[in-house]
Write an enzyme that holds these catalytic residues in place. Sequence first.
Site, mmCIF file in Angstrom:
data_model
loop_
_atom_site.group_PDB
_atom_site.id
_atom_site.type_symbol
_atom_site.label_atom_id
_atom_site.label_comp_id
_atom_site.label_asym_id
_atom_site.label_seq_id
_atom_site.Cartn_x
_atom_site.Cartn_y
_atom_site.Cartn_z
ATOM 1 N N HIS A 117 0.890 -1.156 0.024
ATOM 2 C CA HIS A 117 -0.123 -0.092 -0.055
ATOM 3 C C HIS A 117 0.870 1.293 0.098
ATOM 4 O O HIS A 117 1.934 0.835 0.093
ATOM 5 C CB HIS A 117 -0.915 -0.033 1.118
ATOM 6 N N ASP A 166 1.016 5.209 1.962
ATOM 7 C CA ASP A 166 0.158 5.964 3.047
ATOM 8 C C ASP A 166 -0.401 7.236 2.423
ATOM 9 O O ASP A 166 0.137 7.780 1.499
ATOM 10 C CB ASP A 166 1.151 6.360 4.100
ATOM 11 N N HIS A 224 4.762 0.270 -0.056
ATOM 12 C CA HIS A 224 5.607 -0.378 0.796
ATOM 13 C C HIS A 224 4.777 -1.747 1.385
ATOM 14 O O HIS A 224 3.409 -1.669 1.307
ATOM 15 C CB HIS A 224 6.047 0.323 1.992
ATOM 16 N N ARG A 245 7.303 -8.896 15.808
ATOM 17 C CA ARG A 245 7.486 -7.426 15.493
ATOM 18 C C ARG A 245 6.707 -6.544 15.862
ATOM 19 O O ARG A 245 5.402 -6.761 15.723
ATOM 20 C CB ARG A 245 8.203 -7.413 13.964
HETATM 21 O O1 LIG Z 1 5.435 -2.366 10.009
HETATM 22 C C1 LIG Z 1 5.747 -1.852 9.122
HETATM 23 O O2 LIG Z 1 6.897 -1.854 8.678
HETATM 24 C C2 LIG Z 1 4.924 -0.898 8.232
HETATM 25 C C3 LIG Z 1 3.586 -0.536 8.527
HETATM 26 C C4 LIG Z 1 2.809 0.502 7.650
HETATM 27 O O3 LIG Z 1 2.931 0.544 6.683
HETATM 28 C C5 LIG Z 1 1.677 1.164 8.022
HETATM 29 O O4 LIG Z 1 1.328 1.177 9.255
HETATM 30 O O5 LIG Z 1 1.094 1.924 7.387
HETATM 31 FE FE LIG Z 2 2.155 2.114 5.645
#
Ligand SMILES: O=C(O)CCC(=O)C(=O)O
Ligand SMILES: [Fe+2]
Length: 348
Positions: free
Chosen positions: A225, A227, A282, A291
Amino acid sequence: MPSLSDAFKSVPVQCKEPDISSMDEVPELYLWPQENQQALEENIGVNIPVIDLQHGVTSRASAGSVIELLRAAYEEFGVFQIVNHGVSQQLLERVENQGRRLFSLPLDQKIKARRSPDGVTGYGMARICTFFDRLMWSEGFTSIGSPLEHAEKLWPDDYQDFCETIDEYDHAMKDLASKLMSLILESLGLRQRDYSWGGDNCAALQMNHYPSCPRPAQTMGMAEHTDSTFLTVLYQGSVQGLQIKRSDGMWTVVPAIPNAFVVNAGDLLQVLSNGRYKSVVHRAVNSIKPRLSFAYLWGPPLTAVIEPAPQLVDSKHPLLYRALNWNEYLVVRAKHFDRALEFFRNVQ
Ligand SMILES: O=C(O)CCC(=O)C(=O)O
Ligand SMILES: [Fe+2]
């Protein structure tokens, strides 16, 4: 005045809360097609820039090199990492501890703070889950400003530590995000004073937990996605998992660097920069290790007009987008996901 929570009211989402923390086997619905798990060997030699902000933010003398690094990073990748950013290691550890504390609660307890179908804040699966037919191996908690309303439900007698830590982190992120935005504007040759918008910037804090996964190569932590922000300041702790998609379509690992933040360019920056800085695609992959990540999603005041900077439009760089505000963008995005920007394309 609409709030960040209102933007999603028009497109309610009902995601089933995951109960994956205790699973030894991965259910069918969590298995993703193999083409998603493209090998990453090809990444070797691709380095996402790491920028030392110590002098860049505080002293004009060395800002030049920070600006140049930032520009090169956003033109090539849409992402960079920062160190010496002024947020203490101690605060990062406290935030991680509170995140661990929250996600290790039993599911029965966590769902007391569940996000409502038309809401943004609270506990649940990432809202983007509705756009994919497989489930993601992760859970999340979102707050906008104080998390008190939800924390009281999670820990009726003991919510103070959580609230104080998240409030402190929220303030630190707010300061850092606006400093980063100043640097980004400078890197585009734009004046800070044209972008104060006369109101408070809006932001949300998204805490993500990717439980230990018995089959990490077949699952997806958070699907690909962009942001919908100006920029996202992401803390990914010490367990690697974030990957970005380069313009050639290859996935690249964003290494986990102790105490560093990842700074993603978001969709609104793509609009404001008239496509010069592309919002970075990403995703997060799973591993055997649990994690946590903390994404501070930062944007303008909801009704502020965002449009491509006139200085970045000329005969070689035609106007790509029409003016919009974050509120209307979020509404379109909640419905059309990765096609949302197309709805705001400028048609001559
Ligand atoms: O956990 C991650 O590294 C990415 C999280 C992410 O892309 C988000 O919360 O928008
Ligand atoms: Fe994100």
